[in-house]
Design an enzyme around this catalytic site. Structure first.
Site, mmCIF file in Angstrom:
data_model
loop_
_atom_site.group_PDB
_atom_site.id
_atom_site.type_symbol
_atom_site.label_atom_id
_atom_site.label_comp_id
_atom_site.label_asym_id
_atom_site.label_seq_id
_atom_site.Cartn_x
_atom_site.Cartn_y
_atom_site.Cartn_z
ATOM 1 C CG HIS D 94 -1.710 1.278 1.344
ATOM 2 N ND1 HIS D 94 -2.483 1.758 0.320
ATOM 3 C CD2 HIS D 94 -1.855 2.170 2.359
ATOM 4 C CE1 HIS D 94 -3.066 2.885 0.692
ATOM 5 N NE2 HIS D 94 -2.698 3.162 1.919
ATOM 6 C CG HIS D 96 -1.159 7.627 0.516
ATOM 7 N ND1 HIS D 96 -1.762 8.534 1.353
ATOM 8 C CD2 HIS D 96 -1.684 6.423 0.865
ATOM 9 C CE1 HIS D 96 -2.581 7.903 2.186
ATOM 10 N NE2 HIS D 96 -2.546 6.628 1.910
ATOM 11 C CG ASP D 119 4.237 -5.387 -21.639
ATOM 12 O OD1 ASP D 119 3.729 -6.156 -22.472
ATOM 13 O OD2 ASP D 119 5.129 -4.559 -21.936
ATOM 14 C CG HIS D 170 -7.113 5.411 0.847
ATOM 15 N ND1 HIS D 170 -7.544 4.599 1.866
ATOM 16 C CD2 HIS D 170 -5.795 5.600 1.075
ATOM 17 C CE1 HIS D 170 -6.528 4.330 2.667
ATOM 18 N NE2 HIS D 170 -5.463 4.922 2.218
#
Lengths: 233, 233, 233, 233
Positions: D94, D96, D119, D170
């Site tokens: 995860h 940002h 790809d 988010h």
């Protein structure tokens, strides 16, 4: 002769890649010794990291080579036109720096949008008119200088107060009291062009804000009595 | 006196170029010692890499110089207005960082578009109204501070929850519990401004997807039983 | 055999990450020895920093491997189609460099907007038509080369004067008299694509200039007899 | 226990800043040992350059801490929801990262526009629906995982073929067969998002080409028999 002038011009040219203003050999800096009427300029097509003191070319104000074995920058005549017409300037820079060049390619003045601009340029940095076929096919680099000087005269812009121009479909020329200041002004021009391009992008800003409850969740996850992010408490 | 405070402010100022928030000398950081009522701030126009401990200027809350031989940052009065009005803040940063400044130049609030924003700013970062001619021609830096404080009051924004502002046609001021936190918030403001500018660009996203058969070709050239990219099998 | 050719191709491939033109293994360079009819090319899927002289694959103009233990780049057949059809070129580069690829994804020619472009490319860098399903599902890499060669023929573009193409929904192929020049042209293509994208952004530039009085304030705060920025006077 | 797993996860986390995918502590990587049912994940809020082997937290698939003194990443429950539902994946990331997050903030799928995308991702990278107030105010990080898994199920997307998602307002979650591959996919997602954003910008490309005579002048100044740029001849 004029070793100090050559050294200054050598160093100023090497600042162009250091500040990210050039790719390959796409830029040149000159400085004039007003008393002697001698201009020192980068030679044409020589990479900045190979440039040595003795490569710097000295010419008089008519472009006659006074010292140096290499061809001067092909933009020499544009530089000289500035020195002949604007008595207060001492250094000139030409680059194809990305953001300033984008405005030149779009044929747009770089308007004064904020105080960063106002700290260095007293009003819009003008974009010249397109050159005529005759000017392009004639003594091109000299004519480029003439079109720029004409633009400042016609619009009543003082080159001491707005030390830069965008040549239509080409790129920026920038100047200052000496070569080092001209490089500084080139950096600022690029910064301001970048900011103005982004400000332009924001003109039609209509995107919606996030949900209030998600704003609450994330702010309070990290701040205040119920925060649980990190290793605190 | 207050060597620790000066050291903290020295280091915080040097973080500005390290984080890419400034060009030349375009930014300054201060921190206050609330107990003594003394503010330490960068001197005006001194390059960050030449900045030494003894260059840091100490003033009281009225801007009287208490220690230091150099002129304080010309933005001192704006910083002081924050310290006088907002009792929880301990550090202030001013920069012309590119993306945040672009929003200031466009005269736009930086809306909360996502959780990156929400992790640091509890709602939109406001852009101030334009200053009046009287404010600009008067005690300009003090008036800048007053316009900011007014903006937060009028809109009912808590400066502890939204520790940043965009000054119209100028750039960001950012604050926090101390100088270091104010610098961190400046980095985040710049990141969020960058993301929001890009999100704005995407508003009218109408571009077509590629052909399905080309998608198949490339994905399956690298993945699954018939892959033939690389040195595998 | 042909150690010099392999060395040249090795170095040219390592220039791709040095110039920021590739991510992971997304690019390849080849060069031909016209006299011997031998092409040296990067092996498929090998990271640039692990690439050694003996990894370079030698093939003939029909794609038969003449030397080397590794699979050649999967784009080999596209390179060969260029060498077979365009007798003056000596080096070929393929990358997915960001800005050039964006134009390919948008299916747009890269128009000549300025002299930076004109210094290297004599007119627009064409974007090919979409490939047909048959071409994609057939001998894909060879067909890619054929579509490119067809595009230049149909439009009457001389590959020696416009040494680059954008393959629709894919990315750029670039060439030159040798591998090193082809890499240089790739750098320029990327620069020009970046500038043209920004110029495009400026098309609808309607943002207002700042207030004159604020322009006055900031310019005169730093310039002229009443300047008070910095440590001067 | 599981020192190898912890070492792998430590190194994968340190790749995030190396690839420019994170600011401060805004990202985390985990990997699962399927045989033992143990997940190793970054601790919450610890800077990457201070991260040590023993800081890595081990949990079971229900989120019970099996080893480690620090709080795990606050996103742990999202990671676990993926591992519980998608049996082929071994690593989760995860971040940002700027460009991918911009698409999430704009609430847009990242469409497949070119072969760079194809790809790695077999079709559009989906953006989730907005979360409901109940989901946000409830077990937020777990609900985030549930919304993602639901999105893939509803749309019939195979997480092995499209190893990434954009969470509305988010940012991205990305996965792969192990932590290292998940980081690689994160780099690619960011590259593709950047290219697609630029392609979007070009949609309304209507800018005029430069004058033919200026194109002639500049190309022929550097190429062909009458070239006079550089030191040649």
């Amino acid at each position: 002769m004029l070793e100090d002038l050559k050294q200054t011009v050598l160093e100023a040219n090497k600042l162009l890649p250091a500040y990210g203003l050039v790719t390959f050999t796409w830029g040149n800096v000159s400085q004039i010794d007003r008393e002697k009427g001698i201009v020192a300029i980068k030679p044409s097509g020589v990479p900045y990291d190979e440039l040595k003191l003795d490569d710097i070319v000295l010419t008089d104000l008519d472009g006659n080579i006074v010292e140096g074995d290499l061809n001067p920058s092909s933009d020499l005549e544009t530089h000289l036109e500035f020195y002949r017409n604007w008595s207060n300037i001492g250094g000139v820079v030409h680059t194809h720096s990305q953001w300033a060049t984008s405005f030149a390619q779009a044929g747009l003045d770089l308007k004064a949008l904020g105080t960063t601009h106002a700290d260095y340029f007293y009003g819009a940095v003008p974009c010249t008119r397109k050159m005529t076929d005759e000017e392009i096919q004639g003594d091109y680099e000299l004519e480029t200088g003439k079109v720029i000087v004409e633009e400042f005269k016609t619009r009543g812009i003082d080159p001491d107060e707005v030390p830069a121009v965008l040549v239509h479909s080409h790129g920026p020329f920038v100047w200052g009291k000496d070569a080092k200041k001209a490089v500084e002004n080139s950096v600022v021009l690029e910064e301001v062009a970048k900011m103005n391009a982004t400000a332009t992008l924001l003109q039609n800003n209509q995107i919606d804000s996030m949900q209030q409850v998600l704003l609450d969740k994330h702010f309070k996850r990290k701040h205040g009595p119920n925060a649980y992010y990190g290793q605190g408490k």
